[in-house]
Design a protein around this motif. Structure first.
Motif, PDB file in Angstrom:
ATOM      1  N   PRO A 278     -24.321  11.395  31.618  1.00  0.00           N
ATOM      2  CA  PRO A 278     -23.610  12.677  31.525  1.00  0.00           C
ATOM      3  C   PRO A 278     -22.315  12.604  32.327  1.00  0.00           C
ATOM      4  O   PRO A 278     -22.295  12.045  33.420  1.00  0.00           O
ATOM      5  CB  PRO A 278     -24.593  13.664  32.159  1.00  0.00           C
ATOM      6  CG  PRO A 278     -25.939  13.033  32.005  1.00  0.00           C
ATOM      7  CD  PRO A 278     -25.697  11.546  32.137  1.00  0.00           C
ATOM      8  N   LYS A 279     -21.240  13.169  31.785  1.00  0.00           N
ATOM      9  CA  LYS A 279     -19.929  12.986  32.407  1.00  0.00           C
ATOM     10  C   LYS A 279     -19.599  14.117  33.370  1.00  0.00           C
ATOM     11  O   LYS A 279     -19.562  15.278  32.988  1.00  0.00           O
ATOM     12  CB  LYS A 279     -18.867  12.891  31.327  1.00  0.00           C
ATOM     13  CG  LYS A 279     -19.058  11.686  30.428  1.00  0.00           C
ATOM     14  CD  LYS A 279     -17.842  11.429  29.572  1.00  0.00           C
ATOM     15  CE  LYS A 279     -18.020  10.162  28.758  1.00  0.00           C
ATOM     16  NZ  LYS A 279     -19.065  10.262  27.732  1.00  0.00           N
ATOM     17  N   VAL A 280     -19.299  13.729  34.580  1.00  0.00           N
ATOM     18  CA  VAL A 280     -18.956  14.727  35.588  1.00  0.00           C
ATOM     19  C   VAL A 280     -17.669  15.440  35.186  1.00  0.00           C
ATOM     20  O   VAL A 280     -17.504  16.642  35.419  1.00  0.00           O
ATOM     21  CB  VAL A 280     -18.861  14.076  36.981  1.00  0.00           C
ATOM     22  CG1 VAL A 280     -18.434  15.093  38.021  1.00  0.00           C
ATOM     23  CG2 VAL A 280     -20.216  13.467  37.355  1.00  0.00           C
ATOM     24  N   LEU A 281     -16.753  14.720  34.530  1.00  0.00           N
ATOM     25  CA  LEU A 281     -15.538  15.368  34.026  1.00  0.00           C
ATOM     26  C   LEU A 281     -15.890  16.592  33.192  1.00  0.00           C
ATOM     27  O   LEU A 281     -15.264  17.650  33.308  1.00  0.00           O
ATOM     28  CB  LEU A 281     -14.727  14.366  33.181  1.00  0.00           C
ATOM     29  CG  LEU A 281     -13.551  14.950  32.393  1.00  0.00           C
ATOM     30  CD1 LEU A 281     -12.514  15.574  33.315  1.00  0.00           C
ATOM     31  CD2 LEU A 281     -12.891  13.884  31.521  1.00  0.00           C
ATOM     32  N   ASP A 282     -16.889  16.458  32.328  1.00  0.00           N
ATOM     33  CA  ASP A 282     -17.266  17.580  31.467  1.00  0.00           C
ATOM     34  C   ASP A 282     -17.784  18.766  32.273  1.00  0.00           C
ATOM     35  O   ASP A 282     -17.648  19.910  31.854  1.00  0.00           O
ATOM     36  CB  ASP A 282     -18.331  17.138  30.456  1.00  0.00           C
ATOM     37  CG  ASP A 282     -17.754  16.232  29.377  1.00  0.00           C
ATOM     38  OD1 ASP A 282     -16.554  16.364  29.085  1.00  0.00           O
ATOM     39  OD2 ASP A 282     -18.504  15.407  28.837  1.00  0.00           O
ATOM     40  N   MET A 283     -18.391  18.478  33.409  1.00  0.00           N
ATOM     41  CA  MET A 283     -18.935  19.578  34.226  1.00  0.00           C
ATOM     42  C   MET A 283     -17.818  20.322  34.951  1.00  0.00           C
ATOM     43  O   MET A 283     -17.965  21.472  35.331  1.00  0.00           O
ATOM     44  CB  MET A 283     -19.944  19.021  35.225  1.00  0.00           C
ATOM     45  CG  MET A 283     -21.047  18.229  34.536  1.00  0.00           C
ATOM     46  SD  MET A 283     -22.173  17.435  35.689  1.00  0.00           S
ATOM     47  CE  MET A 283     -22.734  16.050  34.679  1.00  0.00           C
ATOM     48  N   ILE A 284     -16.698  19.635  35.145  1.00  0.00           N
ATOM     49  CA  ILE A 284     -15.554  20.259  35.822  1.00  0.00           C
ATOM     50  C   ILE A 284     -14.785  21.151  34.841  1.00  0.00           C
ATOM     51  O   ILE A 284     -14.241  22.182  35.213  1.00  0.00           O
ATOM     52  CB  ILE A 284     -14.657  19.150  36.420  1.00  0.00           C
ATOM     53  CG1 ILE A 284     -15.438  18.414  37.511  1.00  0.00           C
ATOM     54  CG2 ILE A 284     -13.354  19.721  36.948  1.00  0.00           C
ATOM     55  CD1 ILE A 284     -14.777  17.138  38.006  1.00  0.00           C
ATOM     56  N   LYS A 285     -14.781  20.738  33.563  1.00  0.00           N
ATOM     57  CA  LYS A 285     -14.116  21.548  32.536  1.00  0.00           C
ATOM     58  C   LYS A 285     -14.764  22.926  32.476  1.00  0.00           C
ATOM     59  O   LYS A 285     -15.968  23.039  32.291  1.00  0.00           O
ATOM     60  CB  LYS A 285     -14.255  20.878  31.171  1.00  0.00           C
ATOM     61  CG  LYS A 285     -13.503  19.573  31.037  1.00  0.00           C
ATOM     62  CD  LYS A 285     -13.829  18.889  29.702  1.00  0.00           C
ATOM     63  CE  LYS A 285     -13.105  17.555  29.575  1.00  0.00           C
ATOM     64  NZ  LYS A 285     -13.505  16.821  28.360  1.00  0.00           N
ATOM     65  N   GLY A 286     -13.973  23.956  32.631  1.00  0.00           N
ATOM     66  CA  GLY A 286     -14.512  25.315  32.554  1.00  0.00           C
ATOM     67  C   GLY A 286     -15.140  25.798  33.846  1.00  0.00           C
ATOM     68  O   GLY A 286     -15.752  26.856  33.867  1.00  0.00           O
ATOM     69  N   SER A 287     -14.973  25.057  34.935  1.00  0.00           N
ATOM     70  CA  SER A 287     -15.688  25.436  36.159  1.00  0.00           C
ATOM     71  C   SER A 287     -15.022  26.599  36.901  1.00  0.00           C
ATOM     72  O   SER A 287     -15.592  27.125  37.861  1.00  0.00           O
ATOM     73  CB  SER A 287     -15.877  24.227  37.072  1.00  0.00           C
ATOM     74  OG  SER A 287     -14.640  23.641  37.401  1.00  0.00           O
ATOM     75  N   GLU A 288     -13.854  27.012  36.471  1.00  0.00           N
ATOM     76  CA  GLU A 288     -13.216  28.251  36.953  1.00  0.00           C
ATOM     77  C   GLU A 288     -13.231  28.410  38.477  1.00  0.00           C
ATOM     78  O   GLU A 288     -13.442  29.506  38.997  1.00  0.00           O
ATOM     79  CB  GLU A 288     -13.873  29.476  36.289  1.00  0.00           C
ATOM     80  CG  GLU A 288     -13.717  29.476  34.761  1.00  0.00           C
ATOM     81  CD  GLU A 288     -14.053  30.819  34.109  1.00  0.00           C
ATOM     82  OE1 GLU A 288     -14.392  31.776  34.834  1.00  0.00           O
ATOM     83  OE2 GLU A 288     -13.965  30.915  32.864  1.00  0.00           O
ATOM     84  N   GLY A 289     -13.035  27.300  39.169  1.00  0.00           N
ATOM     85  CA  GLY A 289     -12.877  27.385  40.627  1.00  0.00           C
ATOM     86  C   GLY A 289     -14.152  27.458  41.429  1.00  0.00           C
ATOM     87  O   GLY A 289     -14.097  27.539  42.654  1.00  0.00           O
ATOM     88  N   ILE A 290     -15.306  27.390  40.775  1.00  0.00           N
ATOM     89  CA  ILE A 290     -16.548  27.570  41.540  1.00  0.00           C
ATOM     90  C   ILE A 290     -17.083  26.279  42.143  1.00  0.00           C
ATOM     91  O   ILE A 290     -18.001  26.312  42.947  1.00  0.00           O
ATOM     92  CB  ILE A 290     -17.670  28.211  40.697  1.00  0.00           C
ATOM     93  CG1 ILE A 290     -18.066  27.296  39.523  1.00  0.00           C
ATOM     94  CG2 ILE A 290     -17.272  29.594  40.198  1.00  0.00           C
ATOM     95  CD1 ILE A 290     -19.436  27.579  38.969  1.00  0.00           C
ATOM     96  N   LEU A 291     -16.536  25.135  41.719  1.00  0.00           N
ATOM     97  CA  LEU A 291     -17.086  23.866  42.201  1.00  0.00           C
ATOM     98  C   LEU A 291     -16.166  23.175  43.198  1.00  0.00           C
ATOM     99  O   LEU A 291     -16.639  22.464  44.088  1.00  0.00           O
ATOM    100  CB  LEU A 291     -17.357  22.919  41.030  1.00  0.00           C
ATOM    101  CG  LEU A 291     -18.267  23.434  39.906  1.00  0.00           C
ATOM    102  CD1 LEU A 291     -18.447  22.365  38.832  1.00  0.00           C
ATOM    103  CD2 LEU A 291     -19.615  23.878  40.436  1.00  0.00           C
TER     104      LEU A 291
END
Lengths: 562, 562
Positions: A278-291
């Motif tokens: 699973p790609k961490v890049l994908d988890m950052i997409k759409g994270s709207e500042g929460i991560l």
């Protein structure tokens, strides 16, 4: 009659005073204006039952100077730490700055600031000069449990910038706005995340001259907020540009990022594809500042070939045939148009005014041929890419449009639309000066529920008396498209407006649309996330949040419904 | 000489006996065979210094019957629970079944099974009949802390199916192989995750007849393992098909999934795009069985239009010019070829033999015109899509190829390649019967490090005396491509082979390639994940794992390096 025709409201042509509320909420360039044209004004008067008198006295204008007494919860000692990191000149505790960088472009924010109503604001504003400073700040804030928010271009329309729990707002566009590397071979550009659209695009467009490249390039991403939004913002809010049907959405255009989080820095690899879990890049997409804070982005460039661009426009008999043609084009496998936009009858009615088609030979010809006002639908498009590719797209689109009963309008309407593409938000101030609200909500639909969502959302909006509702679809995929609703109403009460807007969002979801196609969720629609995605998916987001930000310092509050 | 030319090894033409080791590792159809042709055999003899005598006696063949005494750790009482869930006939505790469904297509597995060497195997095999049964099983296993693995088509080449800690292996392809919904309007098909490629594709190709659809469709995903791999497997291993340059990789082709995990079921929404935070769907892509069991998949279909397909082939003077042309095509913005494959000089040398081009008029013409053996490089391609689109791609590709000094070879080589596209894995058994190993490793590269990775990996492989190394690139993106290495050697010692393979993987990563482009990581390369992605990214994967699978029952062990 003469009086009526020549009357012009005193549209504002002067920039807001420094330190005024207006200077905070006014969209874009302080010296930038776009006034409603006469046709639009007459239409508004008719619909809302207004006379010239209603346009003689301005309502709340927000011209008052900001004079708050909101204490900062950051201690003097802590401020010194921030100053030691980013320099005294890049740290501000002034109420004006703290309010400014806590404010986006949500309509409700305009309404409240015009009334000098202020909610929660940042305790401190910092303009970090580089990613090392961001790292130190995030580290320090994590230690002290101080909330951290990120301000890019300030174009959030869902309270994404609102510091529910105060804290420090980092303004990335001030200094973190450099192009770090233009890699012509890989067609990528690595930038600091705070770079604004025009700075990136203008540089890429001149790559031959500036970088001795063999080609000029384009970033391919042109949201309406292009001039006042950042690459980092595009990515973390899952934005879409007006040419996304060809270039892809922001999520497709990002190749790699560097993000600083409370538990360390993530730098993803920039391979064109990789099968390493699973790609961490994908988890950052759409994270709207929460991560965490995205500080660098590697973006996929395309060749800039305006000489190959084709423009086309059509009028369809009705919405169904415009949708049918768009459906066929989206699944036709001859390549996708870049700009690709169909307007429903009510938007078409206004669009023909706005693009200056009303009253022209086209208008007469359309009506003569049975493309009736209030039924007819406008389609505008462009094709980008190699010459042989764009030429073919134009031919195929024409073929499909004609098969669906459309009349060709030449390149004219698309060419009329293009120069004003980023300017519509400027209308907002003029209209609000006279109590008229213009706002937008949007969703994504599948081909098989497009009509249901369109009808139900329109029905909800139109159930409010004297309310204009313009809809279009402008981001196409083989599996569906988006629906964008622009609604105009006369309303003075903030709470009444808030309830109306809430009703629209809930109708969108209830009728089968998604919570957002490209505006993101922010703090406005967060409360619907769990209902929309289900508890198990929200638990995953909560787990991610907990991992990256165990002390909940990154944009805490209701952001994304967490 | 006559003797030499007519000699044919006794290539195996009979299916393996039931219950034999060979019946487990033999690839694909038990009755399917592909023998090395005479040209290839001669070449192998030359390179490895072998004579006909070496091909007269077979080495380890794995024809022995499986006769293990490996106790199952699942208790009698637990077995009854599984039987009550899925029926007695769908639960097996036989050593043969437990070994079979613990085995993939990793070359090392072939070597060990030929020698009757058996590692850890499943304790129980269950063939669930529907997703409700999967849910019950996962729930029960979580309660009892019994490991759960999923077997789809069995084509893993990195020990993905190896139950390091035993447990239950769920075979999804037995029953969970139905098409649930074909949605022509949205161009999506929803399937049970255990469906194999041909069943899906053949149904989609006949959608007009079977579903009264207006079009026939294609799934667009054709990995070499197509006939023996499942849709769920494509997704969780991030597979790529042989036409991915046009259709996209598996990750792009999936629209939505349903996954059953120890902490509940996830069903993602099937919108074409949505801006509702980080997407859980993306976290499931590439999860290789560590998070849960994917039971349903909604897949994006394309129109099936073989009548529009164009074929083309070229010979280039050398690898550099083949790469340059491919680079230009990938960034040319006229659409992408579907099959798009360039072979390096050594692969070209063998490819010309395999595709029957050696000795033809093309061969003489090529050599005559200065396309010299050992330098020249083959390019084959096809274009899919609308007729106007495929015609244009062929024209543009030809233009670019010629500009880069290529000679056009007509449609011939691509058409020769196509029918055998899934058959090469069958060669493996024949060659291993005589101690010759053929294996593959692959990576993804950026345009600016392609040559470095290619040279360094080749150098490592060729440093081993008498070793063939064929390379090609066959999945193209504007930002780069993949590199696929096929190596052939004579080797009998498992540990020596293992070390050699390890050396190749490490050289790939050290030289700047990614750990895998589309084979996935499994348990073979997992140990390199942290070095490759960094600790912070691995921590994110560990956090995801912990959330979905707190008791570590899903494919536990070294899978993905966790």
């Amino acid at each position: 009659m003469k009086n009526k025709n020549t009357f012009q409201p005193d549209w504002r042509n002067t920039p807001p005073k420094s330190n005024s509320f207006r200077s905070i909420f006014k969209y874009g360039d302080p010296e930038g204006f776009k006034h409603p044209n006469r046709r639009l004004l007459e239409e508004l008067k008719n619909i809302f039952g207004l006379t010239n008198d209603n346009f003689k006295k301005k309502e709340t204008t927000g011209d008052e100077l900001v004079d708050l007494r909101v204490p900062s919860r950051i201690t003097e000692k802590q401020i010194q730490v921030f100053e030691s990191i980013s320099g005294k000149e890049n740290v501000s505790v002034s109420e004006y700055d703290r309010l400014k960088y806590s404010t986006g472009q949500t309509l409700e924010e305009h309404m409240t600031l015009r009334r000098q109503l202020v909610g929660s604001i940042a305790d401190l504003v910092v303009h970090p000069r580089n990613k090392e400073e961001v790292e130190k700040i995030v580290h320090f804030c994590n230690e002290k449990e101080i909330p951290v928010l990120v301000y890019g271009g300030g174009s959030s329309v869902n309270f994404g910038l609102k510091p529910e729990k105060g804290g420090v707002t980092l303004v990335l566009s001030t200094h973190l706005n450099k192009i770090l590397n233009l890699n012509e071979t890989n067609q990528t550009v690595t930038v600091e995340a705070g770079i604004l659209g025009p700075q990136l695009e203008n540089t890429l467009n001149r790559a031959k001259e500036l970088y001795h490249a063999r080609h000029n390039f384009t970033c391919g991403h042109f949201p309406q907020s292009f001039e006042y939004s950042t690459v980092g913002g595009w990515l973390v809010t899952l934005g879409s540009g007006q040419q996304s049907s060809y270039y892809g959405d922001a999520a497709n255009l990002v190749l790699a990022v560097e993000m600083i989080t409370p538990v360390g820095t993530i730098k993803t690899l920039d391979f064109p594809a990789t099968a390493t879990g699973p790609k961490v890049l994908d988890m950052i997409k759409g994270s709207e500042g929460i991560l965490g804070v995205v500080v660098e982005v590697t973006w996929k460039m395309y060749r800039y070939m305006p000489e190959n661009r084709k423009y086309f426009g059509f009028i369809f008999k009705n919405w169904e045939s415009a949708v049918n043609a768009s459906h066929e084009i989206s699944q036709g496998e001859f390549g996708m148009p870049a700009v690709f936009r169909i307007s429903d009858p009510e938007e078409t009615h206004h669009g023909l005014k706005l693009y200056g088609i009303e009253g022209t030979v086209f208008d007469r010809l359309m009506t003569l041929r049975g493309y009736r006002p209030q039924d007819r639908c406008l389609f505008i498009g462009t094709a980008d890419g190699a010459r042989s590719f764009t030429g073919n797209i134009k031919r195929q689109v024409k073929k499909i449009a004609r098969k669906n009963g459309a009349m060709y309008l030449t390149a004219f309407p698309a060419k009329r639309w293009e120069p004003g593409r980023y300017k519509d938000p400027y209308l907002k101030e003029d209209l609000m000066d006279y109590g008229i609200l213009i706002d937008t909500l949007e969703t994504s639909v599948k081909w098989d529920n497009l009509h249901e969502v369109h009808q139900k959302v329109r029905a909800f909006i139109k159930a409010r008396p004297k309310t204009i509702c313009l809809s279009h679809a402008s981001h196409f995929y083989p599996q569906g498209t988006n629906l964008y609703f622009i609604y105009i109403l006369k309303e003075n009460d903030v709470e009444t407006y808030r309830q109306f807007q809430k009703g629209i969002i809930e109708t969108i979801v209830k009728s089968g649309g998604t919570l957002s196609h490209h505006h993101g969720v922010g703090k406005m629609a967060g409360y619907l996330m769990e209902q929309h995605l289900g508890k198990n998916q929200m638990d995953v987001l909560r787990a991610l949040k907990k991992h990256f930000d165990p002390k909940n310092i990154m944009n805490p509050g209701r952001q994304l419904g967490l």
